[in-house]
Design a protein around this motif. Sequence first.
Motif, PDB file in Angstrom:
ATOM      1  N   ARG A   9       0.834  -1.216   0.000  1.00 48.14           N
ATOM      2  CA  ARG A   9       0.000   0.000   0.000  1.00 48.14           C
ATOM      3  C   ARG A   9       0.864   1.259   0.000  1.00 48.14           C
ATOM      4  NH1 ARG A   9      -2.913  -3.565  -1.063  1.00 48.14           N
ATOM      5  NH2 ARG A   9      -4.940  -4.110  -0.177  1.00 48.14           N
ATOM      6  N   LYS A  13      -0.308   5.085   0.974  1.00 51.82           N
ATOM      7  CA  LYS A  13       0.313   5.792   2.101  1.00 51.82           C
ATOM      8  C   LYS A  13       1.005   7.070   1.637  1.00 51.82           C
ATOM      9  CE  LYS A  13       1.121   1.451   4.587  1.00 51.82           C
ATOM     10  NZ  LYS A  13       2.166   0.467   5.015  1.00 51.82           N
ATOM     11  N   ARG A  17       0.119  10.814   2.860  1.00 47.43           N
ATOM     12  CA  ARG A  17       1.163  11.644   3.448  1.00 47.43           C
ATOM     13  C   ARG A  17       1.303  12.968   2.703  1.00 47.43           C
ATOM     14  NH1 ARG A  17       7.316   9.565   3.666  1.00 47.43           N
ATOM     15  NH2 ARG A  17       7.108   9.911   1.418  1.00 47.43           N
ATOM     16  N   TRP A 156       5.817  10.782   9.425  1.00 51.65           N
ATOM     17  CA  TRP A 156       5.409   9.579   8.697  1.00 51.65           C
ATOM     18  C   TRP A 156       6.566   9.121   7.810  1.00 51.65           C
ATOM     19  CZ3 TRP A 156      -0.108   9.090   6.145  1.00 51.65           C
ATOM     20  CH2 TRP A 156      -0.411   7.727   5.993  1.00 51.65           C
ATOM     21  N   LEU A 158       7.883   6.847   5.873  1.00 54.03           N
ATOM     22  CA  LEU A 158       7.622   5.594   5.157  1.00 54.03           C
ATOM     23  C   LEU A 158       8.907   4.944   4.676  1.00 54.03           C
ATOM     24  CD1 LEU A 158       4.588   6.660   2.929  1.00 54.03           C
ATOM     25  CD2 LEU A 158       4.531   5.243   4.981  1.00 54.03           C
TER      26      LEU A 158
END
Length: 501
Positions: A9, A13, A17, A156, A158
């Motif tokens: 995903r 995401k 973000r 965040w 990632l």
Amino acid sequence: MFVAPDPGRVRLKNSLRAVMGIALAVALAELAGLSLAASITGGLAALLALFTVTDATVRAQAVTTLLLPAAGLPVLALATALHDMTLLRDLAFLAVVFCGVYARRWGPRGHALGIFAFMNFFTTQFLHAVPGELPELYAAVGIALAAAAAVRFVLWPLERRTPPPAAPAPLPGAGLARVTTRQAVQATAACSVALAIGQVLSEDRWYWAVGTTWWIFVNTVSRGETLVRGFRRVLGTVIGIAVGMVVAIPLHGAPAPTAALVALCVFGIFYAAPVSYSWMMLAVTVMAGLLYGLLGVLDPALLVLRLEETAVGAVCAALAVLLILPVTTHAINDAWIQRALQGVRAATSASLRRLSGEPDADPTPHAAELELLLGRVRLSLAPLVHPLSPFRSRKARARQVLALLDECAEEVRGLTAVAADPAAGHDARLAAACWRVEAAVERLTSPRSGRAGAERGGPEEALVAPAAGHGALGHVSGLEKLLAALDEPLRTPPGSLLVRS
């Protein structure tokens, strides 16, 4: 856009973000008391920081983000200073175009800095910024980049949990044989003509033609890719204008619903960009209409003008790639298909090592890189599989290659998932099966593979019976079959998709 694979995903995401980072940038600009134009500038700067910075490591991404002001702020000052000096402004814009495209020779960092510089010049034209507004614009860009960095690297992160795949290395070459050098010349010539015609259509909105030409050259290499991208840009713009007529105009710039729809457009831009340029352009066009509504200048005639300028930019880009230092599609197809096949081999090898007990062996980055490489393959083959392509036999083979490579990617995703399972066992037959996959890739990518395959009776002789089930051996056996099936469409003359001397 809705059925394309999204391992982990990541696209979802990343899109969420982006909405968070841009919303934070705009909110901070508003809290700081900056003007609407400055807030829009900040929002676009945050979007670019989150969209264009694609370095392979978090550290490299942080460095590129820190360098963005060095590329953007001088251009912002130059563009505002030349606001009323038409000839000098136009020449400066074309110089920024050339430098921005040429910078792509230095990989993802040069690519990001070139886009950021171009878009800062473009934004000043979009907002009709003057020198007196420069301090506010500088503040907005600084706030936006800080907000984007905070969301990306702190709130965040990632990429820290899932390392980003390395961007495919640029194609080799030197001087005018280098693709980026040719594109810099092509883009500058195309933008100069687009600028002149755009100013005939509108002295205030001419920059849309230049922007269209610029973005058509982004992430393309051959003339076929550029032509298809231009078509898709026009298609997405046409649909976006139709949506804008229904959505943006009735709002009359109402702040709350406009902000909500802009956030939705931002999500659509980031979610669609890796898989559908037309969908992305639809979101960009609707967002532009909404921003014009906030500025109080939106009307149907402006949207029609946007379409006209987009058509001019697309035609100029098409003529440039056809007439000025053209880059043909044959060698480009060959290079990206080879790299995709090598990506299959790398992911298979890493999976084998992981299942054999090497904890540091991780096939996930290789699987993610394979998705990027397949994106490049789709882009390079897009002229062949386009509905308007007249080459029916090559179109059929290109579609077959894409379908088989997509199935290879599906098997790689399954193999990666098995390798990531701590309970997965190691089958003694797996090593031999992985070796056969590597040998099949070597045959497909070797310059002498056609004769070598014939001497050994073809790749099919190396196959074993497919393993039952969906374990690691089943996925590897599936790759064997798919690689064997790829031999015929890649080698069928004339006009084979893999071109060999």
